[in-house]
Write a protein that holds these residues in place. Structure first.
Motif, PDB file in Angstrom:
ATOM      1  N   LEU A   7     -14.228  -2.467   5.791  1.00 13.28           N
ATOM      2  CA  LEU A   7     -14.597  -1.424   4.826  1.00 13.28           C
ATOM      3  C   LEU A   7     -14.812  -2.034   3.451  1.00 13.28           C
ATOM      4  O   LEU A   7     -15.786  -1.718   2.762  1.00 13.28           O
ATOM      5  N   ARG A   8     -13.916  -2.915   3.043  1.00 10.13           N
ATOM      6  CA  ARG A   8     -14.078  -3.564   1.739  1.00 10.13           C
ATOM      7  C   ARG A   8     -15.352  -4.409   1.721  1.00 10.13           C
ATOM      8  O   ARG A   8     -16.094  -4.407   0.738  1.00 10.13           O
ATOM      9  N   GLU A   9     -15.611  -5.122   2.799  1.00 12.40           N
ATOM     10  CA  GLU A   9     -16.828  -5.942   2.858  1.00 12.40           C
ATOM     11  C   GLU A   9     -18.072  -5.085   2.652  1.00 12.40           C
ATOM     12  O   GLU A   9     -18.998  -5.461   1.934  1.00 12.40           O
ATOM     13  N   ARG A  10     -18.072  -3.923   3.281  1.00 12.29           N
ATOM     14  CA  ARG A  10     -19.256  -3.068   3.220  1.00 12.29           C
ATOM     15  C   ARG A  10     -19.375  -2.329   1.893  1.00 12.29           C
ATOM     16  O   ARG A  10     -20.471  -2.228   1.317  1.00 12.29           O
ATOM     17  N   GLU A  11     -18.255  -1.808   1.379  1.00  6.96           N
ATOM     18  CA  GLU A  11     -18.304  -0.940   0.213  1.00  6.96           C
ATOM     19  C   GLU A  11     -18.163  -1.674  -1.113  1.00  6.96           C
ATOM     20  O   GLU A  11     -18.543  -1.130  -2.151  1.00  6.96           O
TER      21      GLU A  11
ATOM     22  N   ARG B 211     -12.701 -12.255   3.638  1.00  6.12           N
ATOM     23  CA  ARG B 211     -12.665 -12.804   4.994  1.00  6.12           C
ATOM     24  C   ARG B 211     -11.435 -13.676   5.165  1.00  6.12           C
ATOM     25  O   ARG B 211     -10.823 -13.745   6.212  1.00  6.12           O
ATOM     26  N   LEU B 212     -11.066 -14.373   4.087  1.00  6.05           N
ATOM     27  CA  LEU B 212      -9.884 -15.223   4.131  1.00  6.05           C
ATOM     28  C   LEU B 212      -8.643 -14.381   4.386  1.00  6.05           C
ATOM     29  O   LEU B 212      -7.719 -14.800   5.075  1.00  6.05           O
ATOM     30  N   MET B 213      -8.645 -13.171   3.833  1.00  8.81           N
ATOM     31  CA  MET B 213      -7.502 -12.293   4.061  1.00  8.81           C
ATOM     32  C   MET B 213      -7.324 -12.007   5.544  1.00  8.81           C
ATOM     33  O   MET B 213      -6.209 -12.026   6.072  1.00  8.81           O
ATOM     34  N   LEU B 214      -8.426 -11.739   6.224  1.00  4.11           N
ATOM     35  CA  LEU B 214      -8.343 -11.457   7.665  1.00  4.11           C
ATOM     36  C   LEU B 214      -7.829 -12.670   8.423  1.00  4.11           C
ATOM     37  O   LEU B 214      -7.018 -12.549   9.341  1.00  4.11           O
ATOM     38  N   ILE B 215      -8.297 -13.873   8.031  1.00  2.00           N
ATOM     39  CA  ILE B 215      -7.818 -15.089   8.685  1.00  2.00           C
ATOM     40  C   ILE B 215      -6.314 -15.233   8.482  1.00  2.00           C
ATOM     41  O   ILE B 215      -5.563 -15.553   9.405  1.00  2.00           O
ATOM     42  N   LEU B 216      -5.849 -14.970   7.266  1.00  2.00           N
ATOM     43  CA  LEU B 216      -4.421 -15.102   6.975  1.00  2.00           C
ATOM     44  C   LEU B 216      -3.607 -14.078   7.752  1.00  2.00           C
ATOM     45  O   LEU B 216      -2.509 -14.361   8.209  1.00  2.00           O
TER      46      LEU B 216
END
Length: 441
Positions: free
Chosen positions: A155-159, A12-17
Motif C-alpha cells: 500500500l505504501r509503495e502504491r500510494e 522494500r528493505l522493510m519487507l526484507i527485514l
C-alpha cells in the motif's frame, strides 16, 4: 522514465527485514499472555471494525518479550498499552484502506513469504511452525499478521513511493550542495515522533508540544532514550527504540539531517517541528566512508504484465509462464516483449538499456543480479506487476555524470519518503473513523 526505475529502496528493505527478523519472538506475533486476562472488551473502533482488549494484550505480551531481550527498561504498563493500541489502530487503518482498493495478498504469496522467514531462521516450514507453537504463537494468527505486513508495504509503495516526484532542478541543487560538503559520512540516529492530527487545533498542538518538552527534558537529563521512545513516540519503530540505522545526511529527512549535522554522538536535538508533528532526535554514532569509483552495469530486457482490477496476480503469472515456455522453446524474446509487455520498453523488444545498481526496484534487481548473461528468469513479482527478465551482458564502468544524477535522485527520494509517508499516514488516519475506548472501564 521506465516505471521500474528510481523506486524507493527503503520500504522494500522493510519487507526484507520483516522476513529475516520475524522469528517466533517477533513483536508482530501474538504470544499467549502469561497472566490471566480480565474479561474481554472493545478498546478501539476503526471504521466498522473493533480491536479487543485480549488482542491488545496478546500483542503487548510479545512486545514486552522483545523489550526485555533488548535490555530496554520498561515504561509503565499503561504507557505501553497506549503505544501498542495506537500501533494496532494504524495497522488496521492501513489494512482497511488496502482492502477498499482491492489490494490483497493471496495464500500462495503468503506461503512464499513465510517460507523465506523460516529459511532466514535456518528452519524448514514444519520446524518453524513447531517453534512458533512452542513459544505460544498461534500459527493462523501469525500468518494473518504477516499478510497484513505485506499488504501495508505494498500500500505504501502504491500510494506514497510511486507518487513521489524528484525534479531535475532538485538534482542540480543537490549536486551543487555535495561539492561543498564532506562525502561518505554516515550517522546513526534514533528519534521520537509525536504525531499531530492534520487539522489539529491550537490547543491540541500546545498539549502535544508540552508532552514533547517533557520527553525532551528527560532525554537531555540522561534517561534511557529507547525507554523514552517506547513511552512517548507515535512512530512505527517506537518499540524498537526509534532506531533509524546508519544513513548519510542526504538519505534522511531534511529536518533530521540539519539537526544531525550540528550534533555530536550522544547528544539530543531540540524539540523539532514539522507538518507531521514534533520530533526529538538523538545522534547515536557517526562514521566515515567512501563512495565507489566504479560500478557494475547490467544490460537487461524484460516483459511486464501489470496487475490491476481486471488482471489478477494469478492470471498475470499464468500468462507469463506461458510466454516463458515459448521463449525457452526458441521463440524470440524481443518478439514476445513487443506482443505482450505492458511497459514503455515493449516497442524496443523489452530492452532497458544499461542499468546501474539501484536503478530498479529491489525485487527486480535481486532477480536480475542472480542471472548469468542470456539466462531467462522465472516469473518475478515487483510492485509494478509480473516480469520475465533476461540479462544480455555486463560491464564495469567509472561513475559518470549520469550515474551521479541517478545516485542524487535516489538520495533525494529517500530523504523525502519518510516525510511523505508520515504525512500520508496522518491524512489516512484523519479520514478514518477511530474511537479509542482504552481508558473506559
Amino acid at each position: 522514465m521506465n516505471p521500474i526505475r528510481a523506486f524507493s529502496a527503503l520500504q522494500r528493505l522493510m519487507l526484507i527485514l520483516i522476513c529475516l527478523a520475524a522469528t517466533c519472538f517477533s513483536p508482530l506475533t501474538a504470544a499467549a499472555p502469561q497472566e490471566p486476562l480480565e474479561a474481554d472488551r472493545i478498546v478501539a473502533v476503526v471504521g466498522d471494525e473493533v480491536i479487543t482488549y485480549v488482542e491488545l494484550q496478546g500483542r503487548l505480551a510479545s512486545a514486552l518479550k522483545q523489550l526485555q531481550r533488548q535490555g530496554t527498561p520498561l515504561p509503565p504498563q499503561d504507557v505501553l498499552e497506549r503505544q501498542m493500541l495506537e500501533r494496532l489502530i494504524m495497522e488496521r487503518v492501513q489494512v482497511r484502506a488496502a482492502a477498499e482498493t482491492g489490494l490483497r495478498v493471496d495464500d500462495a504469496q503468503l506461503d512464499q513469504a513465510i517460507t523465506r522467514i523460516a529459511s532466514g531462521n535456518r528452519m524448514n516450514l514444519t520446524q518453524f511452525r513447531q517453534a512458533l507453537e512452542k513459544d505460544g504463537v498461534a500459527y493462523a494468527r501469525f500468518r494473518e499478521e504477516i499478510r497484513n505486513e505485506i499488504v501495508m508495504v505494498r500500500l505504501r509503495e502504491r500510494e506514497v513511493d510511486s507518487k513521489l516526484v524528484i525534479s531535475d532542478g532538485e538534482i542540480d541543487n543537490y549536486l551543487a550542495d555535495q561539492k561543498n560538503t564532506g562525502a561518505g559520512e554516515e550517522y546513526q540516529l534514533a528519534h521520537i515522533l509525536l504525531r499531530a492530527p492534520e487539522s489539529a487545533s491550537p490547543e491540541q498542538l500546545q498539549k502535544l508540544r508540552q508532552r514533547g518538552e517533557q520527553a525532551l527534558k528527560r532525554a537531555q537529563g540522561g534517561e534511557n532514550f529507547a525507554e523514552l521512545t517506547a513511552a512517548f513516540s507515535d512512530a512505527p519503530d517506537a518499540l524498537q527504540g526509534g532506531d533509524l540505522g546508519w544513513r548519510a545526511l542526504d538519505r534522511m529527512p531534511a529536518l533530521y539531517a540539519e539537526a544531525a549535522a550540528r550534533m555530536q554522538p550522544g547528544s539530543v536535538s531540540d524539540l523539532l517541528r514539522s507538518s507531521a508533528g514534533f520530533h526529538i532526535v538523538k545522534l547515536i554514532g557517526k562514521r566515515g566512508g567512501s563512495a565507489p569509483t566504479s560500478v557494475q552495469q547490467t544490460r537487461a530486457r524484460h516483459i511486464l504484465v501489470r496487475i490491476n482490477e481486471v488482471v489478477s496476480e494469478a492470471e498475470a503469472r499464468r500468462k507469463l509462464e506461458t510466454v516463458r515456455e515459448r521463449i525457452v522453446n526458441g521463440v524470440d524474446f524481443a518478439e514476445q516483449a513487443r506482443l505482450y509487455s505492458q511497459d514503455g520498453s515493449a516497442a524496443k523488444g523489452g530492452d532497458l538499456g544499461w542499468l546501474n545498481p539501484g536503478d530498479t526496484v529491489p525485487e527486480f534487481e535481486r532477480a536480475m543480479d542472480a542471472l548469468k548473461p542470456n539466462e531467462l528468469s522465472p516469473v518475478v513479482q515487483s510492485p509494478f506487476g509480473m516480469h520475465l527478465i533476461q540479462v544480455q551482458e555486463r560491464r564495469e564502468r567509472d561513475v559518470s555524470a549520469e550515474r551521479q544524477r541517478a545516485v542524487a535522485r535516489q538520495a533525494l527520494r529517500e530523504r523525502k519518503l519518510d516525510e511523505a509517508f508520515q504525512d500520508w499516514l496522518r491524512q489516512l488516519r484523519d479520514r478514518t473513523y477511530v474511537e479509542n475506548r482504552l481508558e473506559e472501564k
